[in-house]
Design a protein around this motif. Structure first.
Motif, PDB file in Angstrom:
ATOM      1  N   ASN A   1      60.187  85.288  44.783  1.00  0.00           N
ATOM      2  CA  ASN A   1      59.724  85.109  43.419  1.00  0.00           C
ATOM      3  C   ASN A   1      59.131  83.718  43.273  1.00  0.00           C
ATOM      4  N   PHE A   2      58.116  83.588  42.423  1.00  0.00           N
ATOM      5  CA  PHE A   2      57.575  82.269  42.113  1.00  0.00           C
ATOM      6  C   PHE A   2      58.480  81.533  41.129  1.00  0.00           C
ATOM      7  N   SER A   3      59.272  82.286  40.355  1.00  0.00           N
ATOM      8  CA  SER A   3      60.279  81.694  39.476  1.00  0.00           C
ATOM      9  C   SER A   3      61.560  81.502  40.275  1.00  0.00           C
ATOM     10  N   VAL A   4      62.055  80.275  40.311  1.00  0.00           N
ATOM     11  CA  VAL A   4      63.215  80.010  41.152  1.00  0.00           C
ATOM     12  C   VAL A   4      64.328  79.237  40.445  1.00  0.00           C
ATOM     13  N   GLY A   5      64.070  78.752  39.245  1.00  0.00           N
ATOM     14  CA  GLY A   5      65.107  78.007  38.545  1.00  0.00           C
ATOM     15  C   GLY A   5      64.813  77.937  37.064  1.00  0.00           C
ATOM     16  N   PHE A   6      65.847  77.639  36.277  1.00  0.00           N
ATOM     17  CA  PHE A   6      65.654  77.502  34.834  1.00  0.00           C
ATOM     18  C   PHE A   6      66.591  76.432  34.302  1.00  0.00           C
ATOM     19  N   THR A   7      66.313  75.992  33.088  1.00  0.00           N
ATOM     20  CA  THR A   7      67.145  75.013  32.406  1.00  0.00           C
ATOM     21  C   THR A   7      67.008  75.232  30.907  1.00  0.00           C
ATOM     22  N   GLY A   8      67.781  74.481  30.122  1.00  0.00           N
ATOM     23  CA  GLY A   8      67.716  74.605  28.670  1.00  0.00           C
ATOM     24  C   GLY A   8      68.997  75.166  28.094  1.00  0.00           C
ATOM     25  N   SER A   9      69.020  75.327  26.785  1.00  0.00           N
ATOM     26  CA  SER A   9      70.249  75.742  26.097  1.00  0.00           C
ATOM     27  C   SER A   9      70.486  77.241  26.135  1.00  0.00           C
ATOM     28  N   TRP A  10      69.516  78.026  26.628  1.00  0.00           N
ATOM     29  CA  TRP A  10      69.745  79.470  26.770  1.00  0.00           C
ATOM     30  C   TRP A  10      70.999  79.695  27.600  1.00  0.00           C
ATOM     31  N   ASP A  11      71.861  80.597  27.142  1.00  0.00           N
ATOM     32  CA  ASP A  11      73.165  80.789  27.781  1.00  0.00           C
ATOM     33  C   ASP A  11      73.462  82.263  28.042  1.00  0.00           C
ATOM     34  N   GLY A  12      72.422  83.042  28.329  1.00  0.00           N
ATOM     35  CA  GLY A  12      72.621  84.465  28.586  1.00  0.00           C
ATOM     36  C   GLY A  12      73.335  84.726  29.895  1.00  0.00           C
ATOM     37  N   GLU A  13      73.797  85.950  30.052  1.00  0.00           N
ATOM     38  CA  GLU A  13      74.547  86.331  31.249  1.00  0.00           C
ATOM     39  C   GLU A  13      73.706  87.082  32.263  1.00  0.00           C
ATOM     40  N   ASN A  14      72.476  87.439  31.900  1.00  0.00           N
ATOM     41  CA  ASN A  14      71.611  88.210  32.790  1.00  0.00           C
ATOM     42  C   ASN A  14      70.221  87.595  32.781  1.00  0.00           C
ATOM     43  N   MET A  15      69.637  87.397  33.951  1.00  0.00           N
ATOM     44  CA  MET A  15      68.342  86.744  34.039  1.00  0.00           C
ATOM     45  C   MET A  15      67.244  87.500  33.303  1.00  0.00           C
ATOM     46  N   SER A  16      67.450  88.779  33.052  1.00  0.00           N
ATOM     47  CA  SER A  16      66.436  89.540  32.332  1.00  0.00           C
ATOM     48  C   SER A  16      66.224  89.004  30.924  1.00  0.00           C
ATOM     49  N   GLY A  17      67.165  88.213  30.415  1.00  0.00           N
ATOM     50  CA  GLY A  17      66.984  87.588  29.110  1.00  0.00           C
ATOM     51  C   GLY A  17      65.872  86.563  29.081  1.00  0.00           C
ATOM     52  N   LEU A  18      65.377  86.153  30.259  1.00  0.00           N
ATOM     53  CA  LEU A  18      64.273  85.193  30.342  1.00  0.00           C
ATOM     54  C   LEU A  18      62.943  85.860  30.685  1.00  0.00           C
ATOM     55  N   TYR A  19      62.942  87.194  30.752  1.00  0.00           N
ATOM     56  CA  TYR A  19      61.703  87.927  30.989  1.00  0.00           C
ATOM     57  C   TYR A  19      60.910  88.042  29.679  1.00  0.00           C
ATOM     58  N   ARG A  20      59.611  88.203  29.785  1.00  0.00           N
ATOM     59  CA  ARG A  20      58.751  88.361  28.607  1.00  0.00           C
ATOM     60  C   ARG A  20      57.809  89.547  28.820  1.00  0.00           C
ATOM     61  N   SER A  21      57.423  90.165  27.726  1.00  0.00           N
ATOM     62  CA  SER A  21      56.418  91.222  27.787  1.00  0.00           C
ATOM     63  C   SER A  21      55.045  90.618  27.520  1.00  0.00           C
ATOM     64  N   PRO A  22      53.990  91.278  27.972  1.00  0.00           N
ATOM     65  CA  PRO A  22      52.649  90.770  27.658  1.00  0.00           C
ATOM     66  C   PRO A  22      52.358  90.781  26.169  1.00  0.00           C
ATOM     67  N   ILE A  23      53.004  91.667  25.436  1.00  0.00           N
ATOM     68  CA  ILE A  23      52.743  91.749  23.998  1.00  0.00           C
ATOM     69  C   ILE A  23      53.276  90.515  23.289  1.00  0.00           C
ATOM     70  N   GLU A  24      54.504  90.105  23.594  1.00  0.00           N
ATOM     71  CA  GLU A  24      55.045  88.927  22.920  1.00  0.00           C
ATOM     72  C   GLU A  24      54.356  87.646  23.367  1.00  0.00           C
TER      73      GLU A  24
END
Length: 444
Positions: A275-298
């Motif tokens: 994956n080109f995405s390999v790390g994250f940071t910030g106050s987001w505290d979800g339990e599943n990485m899918s919480g950082l996915y986005r749709s093209p519509i949004e």
């Protein structure tokens, strides 16, 4: 390959900005403030040669991209480029980038995550072959870009439509001119073999004094994306390849026998293998990485989602198109609160995580929670400072009911487990600056 959230958060310290490591971009050339004004007043040359490429040739090349992509390819001519988007079954973006059509059965995809196309090509029985060319990609954009590029090529470029290409000569080099404009201004991306990169750069820099051109250092590479609203994988969202549903894909990519020879010895054999995405940071505290996915519509790319063909994620995107949940906006951070964050370094209380000016120097999906009256209503991403607008800004994805410009919100600042504070912010339009990319060049 692990999909554990804690692993992706911990990994952030080890991932420098890919743009600086691959092309040798230095942080700044004439000072980041001077460089940042260039796309408003003169023009700049920025180096995006780090963007990976995969070229697919063969009878099934068109079918491969059609079945993976949200875009329509009906009537796509040669020498045309598209912003090509590929999603998972839930309609979340796996890959996005520029797709060039060089021939009837010859496509080149320039994107951070070519893995997805390669995996399907090799595992699903498509009749086509992949290669991995490496091109320089020098972007020239700003009010003086057209005049500079015409003098550089010795040809009129005024009949080139937006997102079309033309082959021209520069100092004896064969150079492809792609009309685009990642800064929201008139622009061309010049492409050719990576071995000719330094010669092309030298030719452009000969004209720099006449046209006020600035080299764009790595510290500023993403600020134009921020002002012009170009969400970028691994920065503003996490490419949707980090969850357990991708077991077959992980197994395929884990097998050294499946890796392209061109990837051996490169970051795509190690840190970028999956994956080109390999790390994250910030106050987001979800339990599943899918919480950082986005749709093209949004992310504001609805015009590139066309339901004239079957593709992965179509059903999910049809539902979302009918009833969108979130949309992209720009958040303006309250400047007094930004000053308070910096002042915390010199006080006796908590010292908060600092803003980095003008941009965060890491390939990292920065995601902070946006709140309103104590409720989470969206995500603020990868903050950056615009010297022209004198604001800290963040491309953000917010519930539709709160997306009206002028809406006051708060951003939870600081990783979990570190000192956190709420920062005031105001919803603004996206793109933040006026979009001048599609100007009629014949009238300039």
């Amino acid at each position: 390959m692990t999909t554990d959230v804690k692993t992706f958060r911990a990994f952030k310290s080890y991932v420098p900005h890919y743009a600086g490591t691959v092309t040798g971009n230095i942080p700044e050339y004439t000072g980041w403030m001077d460089e940042q004004l260039s796309w408003k007043t003169t023009c700049y040359m920025g180096d995006w040669s780090f963007v990976p490429q995969i070229r697919i040739k063969g009878p099934d090349a068109l079918r491969l991209f059609t079945e993976l992509s949200t875009n329509s390819f009906a009537g796509m001519p040669l020498d045309r480029a598209k912003h090509c988007i590929q999603c998972n079954e839930q309609g979340k973006v796996i890959a996005e980038g520029i797709l060039l059509r060089h021939g009837e059965d010859d496509f080149e995809y320039q994107c951070g995550t070519p893995h997805w196309v390669y995996y399907h090509l090799k595992s699903k029985g498509y009749d086509a072959e992949a290669s991995f060319p490496i091109s320089y990609k020098m972007q020239i954009s700003g009010p003086h870009a057209l005049a500079l590029c015409e003098k550089l090529s010795g040809a009129s470029l005024r009949d080139i439509k937006f997102m079309y290409t033309r082959q021209l000569k520069v100092k004896g080099l064969d150079v492809m001119f792609l009309r685009q404009g990642m800064a929201g201004e008139i622009g061309f991306e010049l492409q050719g073999p990576i071995t000719e990169r330094e010669t092309l750069i030298a030719a452009v820099m000969e004209l720099a004094p006449e046209f006020g051109l600035r080299r764009l250092g790595a510290r500023n590479l993403m600020i134009n994306h921020l002002e012009a609203c170009y969400p970028t994988g691994s920065m503003h969202f996490f490419n949707a390849l980090a969850d357990e549903s991708r077991g077959d894909y992980f197994n395929f990519m884990s097998d050294d026998n499946n890796l392209p020879a061109a990837w051996i010895g490169s970051p795509f054999q190690t840190v970028l293998r999956y994956n080109f995405s390999v790390g994250f940071t910030g106050s987001w505290d979800g339990e599943n990485m899918s919480g950082l996915y986005r749709s093209p519509i949004e992310m504001g790319w609805s015009k590139n989602v066309v339901f004239d063909h079957e593709f992965i994620g179509r059903e999910a995107l049809e539902r979302e198109m009918a009833e969108p949940r979130r949309q992209v906006v720009t958040l303006e951070f309250n400047s007094d609160d930004v000053l308070r964050i910096h002042a915390s370094l010199f006080g006796s209380g908590d010292a908060y995580r600092q803003f980095e000016f003008p941009d965060v120097p890491h390939q990292i999906a920065w995601t902070d929670l946006i709140q309103k009256d104590g409720q989470t209503i969206g995500h603020a991403t990868h903050p950056g400072y615009s010297f022209f607008f004198r604001k800290v800004l963040a491309l953000s994805f917010i519930d539709v009911k709160y997306a009206t410009p002028g809406t006051e919100v708060e951003v939870l600042w600081g990783d979990p487990g570190t000192p956190q504070t709420l920062l005031r912010a105001t919803v603004a339009k996206a793109p933040y600056k006026q979009d001048n990319r599609r100007a009629d060049l014949s009238k300039i």
